[in-house]
Design a protein around this motif. Structure first.
Motif, PDB file in Angstrom:
ATOM      1  N   GLY A  34      -4.429  -2.345  -2.500  1.00 60.81           N
ATOM      2  CA  GLY A  34      -5.071  -3.335  -3.340  1.00 60.81           C
ATOM      3  C   GLY A  34      -4.509  -3.443  -4.736  1.00 60.81           C
ATOM      4  O   GLY A  34      -5.010  -4.228  -5.551  1.00 60.81           O
ATOM      5  N   GLU A  35      -3.441  -2.697  -5.032  1.00 54.26           N
ATOM      6  CA  GLU A  35      -2.833  -2.735  -6.360  1.00 54.26           C
ATOM      7  C   GLU A  35      -1.336  -2.977  -6.206  1.00 54.26           C
ATOM      8  O   GLU A  35      -0.714  -2.552  -5.237  1.00 54.26           O
ATOM      9  N   PHE A  36      -0.778  -3.680  -7.171  1.00 50.97           N
ATOM     10  CA  PHE A  36       0.670  -3.882  -7.211  1.00 50.97           C
ATOM     11  C   PHE A  36       1.183  -3.275  -8.505  1.00 50.97           C
ATOM     12  O   PHE A  36       0.605  -3.495  -9.574  1.00 50.97           O
ATOM     13  N   ALA A  37       2.267  -2.512  -8.414  1.00 53.34           N
ATOM     14  CA  ALA A  37       2.795  -1.814  -9.585  1.00 53.34           C
ATOM     15  C   ALA A  37       4.312  -1.888  -9.587  1.00 53.34           C
ATOM     16  O   ALA A  37       4.962  -1.922  -8.538  1.00 53.34           O
ATOM     17  N   PHE A  38       4.870  -1.912 -10.785  1.00 50.27           N
ATOM     18  CA  PHE A  38       6.316  -1.968 -10.906  1.00 50.27           C
ATOM     19  C   PHE A  38       6.727  -1.509 -12.294  1.00 50.27           C
ATOM     20  O   PHE A  38       5.921  -1.412 -13.220  1.00 50.27           O
TER      21      PHE A  38
ATOM     22  N   ALA B 292       0.805  -1.213   0.000  1.00 54.31           N
ATOM     23  CA  ALA B 292       0.000   0.000   0.000  1.00 54.31           C
ATOM     24  C   ALA B 292       0.844   1.272   0.000  1.00 54.31           C
ATOM     25  O   ALA B 292       0.306   2.361   0.012  1.00 54.31           O
ATOM     26  N   GLY B 293       2.147   1.119  -0.002  1.00 58.98           N
ATOM     27  CA  GLY B 293       3.022   2.286   0.000  1.00 58.98           C
ATOM     28  C   GLY B 293       4.209   2.031  -0.894  1.00 58.98           C
ATOM     29  O   GLY B 293       4.199   1.132  -1.714  1.00 58.98           O
ATOM     30  N   PRO B 294       5.274   2.811  -0.763  1.00 57.50           N
ATOM     31  CA  PRO B 294       6.442   2.614  -1.617  1.00 57.50           C
ATOM     32  C   PRO B 294       7.028   1.216  -1.436  1.00 57.50           C
ATOM     33  O   PRO B 294       7.176   0.746  -0.322  1.00 57.50           O
ATOM     34  N   VAL B 295       7.332   0.574  -2.542  1.00 54.48           N
ATOM     35  CA  VAL B 295       7.933  -0.747  -2.526  1.00 54.48           C
ATOM     36  C   VAL B 295       9.180  -0.674  -3.373  1.00 54.48           C
ATOM     37  O   VAL B 295       9.100  -0.535  -4.587  1.00 54.48           O
ATOM     38  N   THR B 296      10.352  -0.726  -2.770  1.00 49.78           N
ATOM     39  CA  THR B 296      11.578  -0.518  -3.526  1.00 49.78           C
ATOM     40  C   THR B 296      12.617  -1.545  -3.142  1.00 49.78           C
ATOM     41  O   THR B 296      12.669  -1.995  -1.997  1.00 49.78           O
ATOM     42  N   PRO B 297      13.495  -1.933  -4.094  1.00 57.14           N
ATOM     43  CA  PRO B 297      14.602  -2.820  -3.749  1.00 57.14           C
ATOM     44  C   PRO B 297      15.653  -2.072  -2.968  1.00 57.14           C
ATOM     45  O   PRO B 297      15.694  -0.848  -2.965  1.00 57.14           O
ATOM     46  N   THR B 298      16.515  -2.812  -2.269  1.00 57.93           N
ATOM     47  CA  THR B 298      17.574  -2.177  -1.513  1.00 57.93           C
ATOM     48  C   THR B 298      18.521  -1.447  -2.445  1.00 57.93           C
ATOM     49  O   THR B 298      18.938  -1.966  -3.463  1.00 57.93           O
ATOM     50  N   ALA B 299      18.872  -0.241  -2.087  1.00 57.30           N
ATOM     51  CA  ALA B 299      19.701   0.581  -2.964  1.00 57.30           C
ATOM     52  C   ALA B 299      21.129   0.075  -3.046  1.00 57.30           C
ATOM     53  O   ALA B 299      21.806   0.236  -4.049  1.00 57.30           O
ATOM     54  N   GLU B 300      21.612  -0.581  -1.953  1.00 57.23           N
ATOM     55  CA  GLU B 300      23.019  -0.927  -1.935  1.00 57.23           C
ATOM     56  C   GLU B 300      23.324  -2.215  -2.668  1.00 57.23           C
ATOM     57  O   GLU B 300      24.496  -2.568  -2.820  1.00 57.23           O
ATOM     58  N   SER B 301      22.349  -2.940  -3.126  1.00 58.29           N
ATOM     59  CA  SER B 301      22.622  -4.226  -3.738  1.00 58.29           C
ATOM     60  C   SER B 301      21.777  -4.442  -4.975  1.00 58.29           C
ATOM     61  O   SER B 301      20.581  -4.606  -4.905  1.00 58.29           O
ATOM     62  N   ARG B 302      22.430  -4.469  -6.157  1.00 59.63           N
ATOM     63  CA  ARG B 302      21.727  -4.729  -7.399  1.00 59.63           C
ATOM     64  C   ARG B 302      21.645  -6.208  -7.697  1.00 59.63           C
ATOM     65  O   ARG B 302      20.889  -6.629  -8.551  1.00 59.63           O
TER      66      ARG B 302
END
Length: 326
Positions: free
Chosen positions: A93-97, A28-38
């Motif tokens: 209720g939504e997933f986005a990427f 329901a909020g920001p969903v982000t990968p860890t910045a330090e590890s690609r």
């Protein structure tokens, strides 16, 4: 088509480090990968980012083909060959990427593979809650879909796609749905399961390092189903996730609807090759009566005992790494 699914280069000893360095977020909020590890945990396992996590061609989905170091199975990397899977904030209720390309911009052109431009597969890290859905692409490169993340826990989201002009890829990222967690052990190995009144029987005994035929046979009320319907260009789709790292494989059966030699059931056959002893969860999607259903199995390759590693009960919070369970 050759549908051998290969898990390359990993040993089960990785299980102790699988929970590290994954991107997490909140639906329901920001969903982000860890910045330090690609590499999303690959380096901790002793594998550099030069490894390739492509899901392969029609004949081989999920096998990594890196040019440096051991090969990685698909889905273990959040970023590969210049492409990065990036969850974005979305309404409840939504997933986005988005998928960012080598130029850092959202990719907007994708090839159709198995009737769709994007296959999104999600599963909780305890291998429950599996879903296979197909998001819609916006003009800004954002993919959106009603959230398939059904309940609290740490989930693994796999984006399976082919960027136009590029090679097939499967990228994966962890996301967290906050809430109370309850340990859910891996179901015991079995050769038969039921779903919505259908019985699906599994024949075949995968052995590490050997190609094995896995045959899944569908029946209903004791009667073989001989009129399976094509779904995404096949009579069945098999996703395999390895317990621990959730290495991802997506394969399609031998033959194809309308090829003059492949019957529409009751048996759907796949070729499988696993290099290491251990537990795998199989998810078979099949369509009948206009509805797609998923049959699930636990299989053990080799003689190693399969034991679930339940997480402590508690509450998942935004940004929590590791192995969440529900």
């Amino acid at each position: 088509m050759n549908t051998a699914m290969k898990l390359s280069g990993f040993a089960l000893g990785l299980a102790a480090v699988f929970g590290a360095a994954y991107g997490v977020g909140q639906v329901a909020g920001p969903v982000t990968p860890t910045a330090e590890s690609r590499h999303d945990g690959a380096e901790e396992a002793g594998h550099g980012t030069g490894a390739d996590s492509a899901h392969g061609t029609d004949s081989e989905h999920g096998a990594g083909h890196g040019t440096e170091g051991p090969h990685l199975p698909a889905g273990l990397l959040v970023s590969d060959r210049g492409y990065t899977l990036t969850p974005v904030a979305a309404p409840a209720g939504e997933f986005a990427f988005r998928v960012l390309g080598p130029d850092g911009r959202p990719v907007t052109a994708y090839d159709v593979a198995h009737d769709k431009r994007m296959h999104l597969i999600v599963a909780r890290r305890d291998l429950s809650g599996f879903r296979h859905v197909h998001p819609d692409l916006g003009s800004d490169g954002t993919w959106r879909v009603a959230s398939p993340l059904d309940g609290p826990g740490v989930w693994r989201a796999f984006a399976d796609f082919t960027p136009t002009g590029g090679e097939p890829l499967t990228l994966g990222v962890d996301v967290t749905v906050p809430g109370p967690l309850t340990a859910r052990p891996l179901p015991a190995p079995a050769t038969s399961t039921t779903v919505d009144g259908y019985t699906v029987t599994l024949a075949g005994d995968p052995q590490p390092g050997r190609t094995t035929e896995l045959t899944l046979t569908v029946s209903r009320d004791g009667v073989p189903v001989t009129d399976l319907e094509p779904y995404l260009g096949a009579y069945g789709h098999l996703v395999a996730l390895r317990q621990g790292d959730l290495a991802y494989l997506h394969v399609h059966p031998e033959g194809a609807p309308g090829d003059g030699r492949t019957p529409p059931g009751p048996a759907v056959r796949f070729l499988a090759e696993v290099p290491s002893a251990g537990a795998y969860r199989l998810y078979l999607d099949f369509k009948h009566g206009g509805t797609v259903r998923t049959a699930e199995f636990t299989v053990v390759a080799g003689t190693a005992a399969a034991t679930a590693a339940p997480a402590p009960t508690g509450t998942a919070t935004h940004g929590e790494p590791g192995h969440g369970h529900n």
